[in-house]
Every structure is written in structure tokens, then in C-alpha cells.
Design an enzyme around this catalytic site. Structure first.
Site, short mmCIF file in Angstrom:
data_model
loop_
_atom_site.label_atom_id
_atom_site.label_comp_id
_atom_site.label_asym_id
_atom_site.label_seq_id
_atom_site.Cartn_x
_atom_site.Cartn_y
_atom_site.Cartn_z
N GLU A 205 -29.99 27.42 -16.23
CA GLU A 205 -28.61 27.41 -15.70
C GLU A 205 -28.31 26.09 -14.98
O GLU A 205 -27.20 25.55 -15.11
CB GLU A 205 -28.40 28.61 -14.77
N LYS B 134 -16.97 31.60 -7.65
CA LYS B 134 -16.12 31.99 -8.77
C LYS B 134 -14.61 31.83 -8.47
O LYS B 134 -14.21 31.66 -7.31
CB LYS B 134 -16.44 33.45 -9.14
N PHE C 275 -17.61 44.19 -20.97
CA PHE C 275 -16.84 43.37 -20.04
C PHE C 275 -16.88 41.88 -20.38
O PHE C 275 -16.28 41.06 -19.67
CB PHE C 275 -17.34 43.59 -18.60
N ASN D 30 -16.47 39.03 -8.22
CA ASN D 30 -17.46 39.24 -7.16
C ASN D 30 -17.90 37.96 -6.48
O ASN D 30 -18.99 37.88 -5.93
CB ASN D 30 -18.65 40.06 -7.68
N HIS E 271 -22.10 33.82 -8.29
CA HIS E 271 -23.18 34.10 -9.24
C HIS E 271 -24.43 33.41 -8.72
O HIS E 271 -24.34 32.32 -8.15
CB HIS E 271 -22.84 33.54 -10.62
N TYR F 48 -22.62 32.84 -20.32
CA TYR F 48 -22.78 34.29 -20.23
C TYR F 48 -23.16 34.92 -21.57
O TYR F 48 -22.95 36.13 -21.77
CB TYR F 48 -21.51 34.93 -19.68
P1 CMP Z 1 -22.81 37.63 -12.38
O1 CMP Z 1 -23.89 37.71 -11.37
O2 CMP Z 1 -22.12 36.31 -12.55
O3 CMP Z 1 -23.39 38.08 -13.80
C1 CMP Z 1 -22.60 38.65 -14.80
C2 CMP Z 1 -21.21 38.96 -14.33
O4 CMP Z 1 -20.53 39.92 -15.10
C3 CMP Z 1 -21.28 39.60 -12.94
O5 CMP Z 1 -21.69 38.69 -11.99
C4 CMP Z 1 -19.88 40.14 -12.81
O6 CMP Z 1 -18.92 39.10 -12.52
C5 CMP Z 1 -19.65 40.61 -14.24
N1 CMP Z 1 -19.97 42.06 -14.38
C6 CMP Z 1 -21.17 42.65 -14.31
N2 CMP Z 1 -21.07 43.98 -14.51
C7 CMP Z 1 -19.76 44.20 -14.73
C8 CMP Z 1 -19.02 45.37 -15.02
N3 CMP Z 1 -19.61 46.58 -15.11
N4 CMP Z 1 -17.69 45.25 -15.19
C9 CMP Z 1 -17.09 44.05 -15.11
N5 CMP Z 1 -17.75 42.88 -14.84
C10 CMP Z 1 -19.07 42.96 -14.64
#
Ligand code: CMP
Length: 140
Positions: A128, A11, A59, A114, A117, A51
Site C-alpha cells: 500500500e 478519507k 459495497f 469511516n 484506512h 481496493y
Molecule cells: P477500509 O479499512 O478502508 O477497508 C475497506 C473499506 O470498505 C472500509 O474501510 C470501509 O470504508 C468499507 N466497508 C467495509 N465494510 C463495509 C460494509 N459492510 N458496507 C460498506 N462499506 C464497507
């Protein structure tokens, strides 16, 4: 268990810190093979579509803004039980909950930023991968 493929994104928080190589090393150290990868700038339309399952979550708009804020590296990973194997290597979505030594524990900034993914199931892995790659871009 047969060879399986999963989809991965490194990311924008990680590309901004120039740590894609560190993350790829953690992926390869786990035994997974990177059989396709490209660095792209995700369009807003791509991010919203990718998404879409989270469209009703509070979010969602922030997530789309984040995922289009800089380059990402989209990848196809291959290995035994690759979907679960990569989820283990990534660690929990929230880095505060992630196990020691996982990509998110080591590198993630917070639950949104984070670093990586990974697909959560075989059907989502297939869809995907198709979202970003044609068959001839994947060299297993
Ligand atoms: P990902 O595994 O890419 O799947 C969905 C994404 O949404 C996740 O990783 C985070 O980047 C984001 N995400 C999930 N939960 C939250 C949250 N509570 N607040 C903000 N971002 C979130």
C-alpha cells in the site's frame, strides 16, 4: 520490536469536514510519526486497484465512488509496532463497534464513511505504501 511503517488514508468524509488536523493530532498523540503525507484526488483506476481485494463485495462500487468523491490524505506512519498501533488508534471498521476515544468512534459517519484506512498486515503495508509513495517521498 523494530520500527515499523504502516499506510494510512484520511478519507473524503473527513477532508470534507476539515478535520484532517484533528485526526493527525490523534495519530501523533498515540506516538506514531507521520513520515510522509500528501493530499490527492484518487482516480477511479487508483481506487479500484487499491481496493481490488474487495472487488467481489457488494459495497465495492459504492466504496470506489466514495473514495473518489473528494480529496484524501495518504500517509506513511512510523513507530514501534506501527501496524497494530494504528489499528488500535483507528478503532473497528464499523464506528458502532469502535472503542471510545478511537478515530472512528469520534469522527466516522458510518461503516463506509469511516474517516480513515490503515494497513492490516506487514505485506499489505509495504504494497500500500508503494502504491502511493516513492522511497524519496518518505522522510523518517
Ligand atoms: P477500509 O479499512 O478502508 O477497508 C475497506 C473499506 O470498505 C472500509 O474501510 C470501509 O470504508 C468499507 N466497508 C467495509 N465494510 C463495509 C460494509 N459492510 N458496507 C460498506 N462499506 C464497507
Amino acid at each position: 520490536m523494530a520500527l515499523e511503517r504502516t499506510f494510512s488514508i484520511i478519507k473524503p468524509d473527513a477532508t470534507a469536514r476539515n478535520i484532517t488536523g484533528h485526526i493527525n493530532a490523534m495519530i501523533e498523540d498515540s506516538g506514531l510519526c507521520i513520515v510522509a503525507q500528501k493530499r490527492i484526488h484518487m482516480s477511479e483506476e487508483q481506487a479500484r486497484g487499491f481496493y481490488a481485494v474487495h472487488a467481489d463485495r457488494p459495497f465495492y462500487n459504492d466504496l470506489v465512488a466514495f473514495m473518489t468523491s473528494g480529496p484524501v490524505v495518504v500517509q506513511v506512519l512510523e513507530g514501534e509496532n506501527a501496524i497494530m498501533a494504528y489499528r488500535t488508534v483507528m478503532g473497528a471498521t464499523d464506528p458502532e463497534q469502535a472503542d471510545a476515544g478511537t478515530i472512528r468512534k469520534v469522527h466516522a459517519e458510518n461503516i463506509e464513511r469511516n474517516s480513515v484506512h490503515g494497513s492490516d498486515a506487514s505485506e499489505t503495508a509495504v504494497s500500500e505504501i508503494k502504491f502511493f509513495f516513492s522511497d524519496d517521498e518518505i522522510v523518517g
